[in-house]
Design an enzyme around this catalytic site. Sequence first.
Site, mmCIF file in Angstrom:
data_model
loop_
_atom_site.group_PDB
_atom_site.id
_atom_site.type_symbol
_atom_site.label_atom_id
_atom_site.label_comp_id
_atom_site.label_asym_id
_atom_site.label_seq_id
_atom_site.Cartn_x
_atom_site.Cartn_y
_atom_site.Cartn_z
ATOM 1 N N GLU A 98 -4.294 -2.537 2.728
ATOM 2 C CA GLU A 98 -4.680 -3.835 1.912
ATOM 3 C C GLU A 98 -4.739 -4.749 2.868
ATOM 4 O O GLU A 98 -3.499 -5.133 3.352
ATOM 5 C CB GLU A 98 -4.354 -3.762 0.796
ATOM 6 C CG GLU A 98 -4.953 -2.753 -0.276
ATOM 7 C CD GLU A 98 -4.249 -2.771 -1.734
ATOM 8 O OE1 GLU A 98 -4.838 -2.103 -2.493
ATOM 9 O OE2 GLU A 98 -3.452 -3.409 -1.766
ATOM 10 N N CYS A 111 -3.184 -12.424 4.823
ATOM 11 C CA CYS A 111 -1.834 -11.533 4.610
ATOM 12 C C CYS A 111 -2.266 -10.097 4.936
ATOM 13 O O CYS A 111 -3.117 -9.414 4.432
ATOM 14 C CB CYS A 111 -1.455 -11.647 3.037
ATOM 15 S SG CYS A 111 -0.108 -10.631 3.062
ATOM 16 N N CYS A 118 5.394 2.138 2.923
ATOM 17 C CA CYS A 118 6.580 1.498 3.724
ATOM 18 C C CYS A 118 7.561 2.321 3.373
ATOM 19 O O CYS A 118 7.889 2.865 2.091
ATOM 20 C CB CYS A 118 6.858 0.156 2.924
ATOM 21 S SG CYS A 118 8.321 -0.841 3.770
ATOM 22 N N CYS A 122 12.286 -1.047 -1.418
ATOM 23 C CA CYS A 122 12.475 -2.370 -1.997
ATOM 24 C C CYS A 122 12.417 -2.037 -3.520
ATOM 25 O O CYS A 122 11.183 -1.622 -3.818
ATOM 26 C CB CYS A 122 12.329 -3.451 -1.948
ATOM 27 S SG CYS A 122 12.492 -3.892 0.032
ATOM 28 N N CYS A 125 9.199 -3.499 -5.326
ATOM 29 C CA CYS A 125 7.753 -3.685 -4.744
ATOM 30 C C CYS A 125 6.915 -2.427 -4.869
ATOM 31 O O CYS A 125 7.669 -1.364 -4.651
ATOM 32 C CB CYS A 125 8.253 -3.637 -3.077
ATOM 33 S SG CYS A 125 6.789 -3.510 -2.224
ATOM 34 N N SER A 207 7.178 -11.299 8.463
ATOM 35 C CA SER A 207 8.194 -11.304 7.498
ATOM 36 C C SER A 207 8.819 -9.973 7.548
ATOM 37 O O SER A 207 8.257 -8.882 7.683
ATOM 38 C CB SER A 207 7.556 -11.542 6.191
ATOM 39 O OG SER A 207 8.441 -11.165 5.205
ATOM 40 N N SER A 229 12.828 -11.697 3.746
ATOM 41 C CA SER A 229 12.975 -11.455 2.254
ATOM 42 C C SER A 229 14.239 -11.245 2.032
ATOM 43 O O SER A 229 15.068 -10.366 2.157
ATOM 44 C CB SER A 229 12.093 -10.173 2.033
ATOM 45 O OG SER A 229 11.008 -10.182 2.538
ATOM 46 N N CYS A 348 2.366 -10.713 -4.375
ATOM 47 C CA CYS A 348 3.484 -10.236 -3.804
ATOM 48 C C CYS A 348 4.196 -9.009 -4.529
ATOM 49 O O CYS A 348 4.347 -9.093 -5.511
ATOM 50 C CB CYS A 348 4.651 -11.425 -3.726
ATOM 51 S SG CYS A 348 4.052 -12.722 -2.594
#
Length: 355
Positions: A98, A111, A118, A122, A125, A207, A229, A348
């Site tokens: 996305e 973004c 991933c 985290c 997330c 990031s 982050s 986010c």
Amino acid sequence: METVSGKGGQIDLRDLTPAQLSDYVVGLGLPAKRARQIFTRLHRPGVFDFFQLGISREVTELLASHATMSSLEPATVEKSTDTTEKFAFRLADGAMIESVLIPEDGRHTLCISSQAGCAMGCGFCLTGSQGFVRNLRPAEIVNQVLAVMTHMVANGINRATSRELLNNLVFMGMGEPLANYDNLLAALTILMDDHGLGFSERRITVSTCGIVPRMDDLGRDIRVNLAVSLHAADDAVRTSLMPVNKTYGLASLLDACRRYPLGKKKVILFEYIMLKGINDSLTDAHLLAEKLQGIPSRINLLPYNGPGEAEYARPDEAQTLAFQKVLREAGFNTFIRQSRGADISAACGQLACKG
Ligand code: SF4
């Protein structure tokens, strides 16, 4: 979805940096100066195959018989009530990624994703909760930008304006960019080249959750803005939120920030998701101010925005404001960022393609 134009070859020209494209073009027996023309035309919105490059038929056919050119078209585009748009792309192997376009003050921030899924895990997330699928190739990163520009053009904006409107690129979508380092570097090289889209170093932010050796590599290899982050100023809390902290704890992360080469008037952007009762106390704020001493910083506080049934909650506004006040009084530029696109899961920590 991802489409691939061209027949015989394996090389996707959109994977290639200008130097690699030049070598490739010369290897086909063409003069090196052709490479610059091909590179420029490859990186225009609305170009899906070699025949749209507008170069001689002979060269077009030569390229089409040896190489491929991939492109992306969104599987879905969702628009938020706040005008944020989320693009979902299905890659050739079915993996989903996305990108999110955030209009602000007449300019747009895009973004983009660097991985499908991933591996960093985290806790707050949604992408992390879905696990890792694979790294994106340079072309799959660059094609997100071209696809969004193509979408803008299809909505009545002319080509040049679509590029002008796209003011900032932020690598804050799905994935940990520095865990896909070589492909990230190639994509940045392509996106920043003046003969292509020409994004300046001031307009690109990468990031990271804090992969320290790769932060050093990035600072050495290319000039872009760095965002970290952070999300906690205490190792135990950070480790509970971000498993990467077990490998690269706060001391080594912040040392890497101190080493990161910053241009004049440049800062590192620290992102701090505010989680009620976990990292939002005034003691946390004072500790954060102490830990960031000496690092040119900007701090973005992001009140948690995740699903209500999750184990985390958003602090009330008064607490967030008090936290900000501590940091401001300690001399840090600190902003409370309200996530955009929450109603379409584009905010986010909310990116997670549902396939
Ligand atoms: S916050 Fe970033 S690094 Fe952490 S799991 Fe999500 S996408 Fe990965």
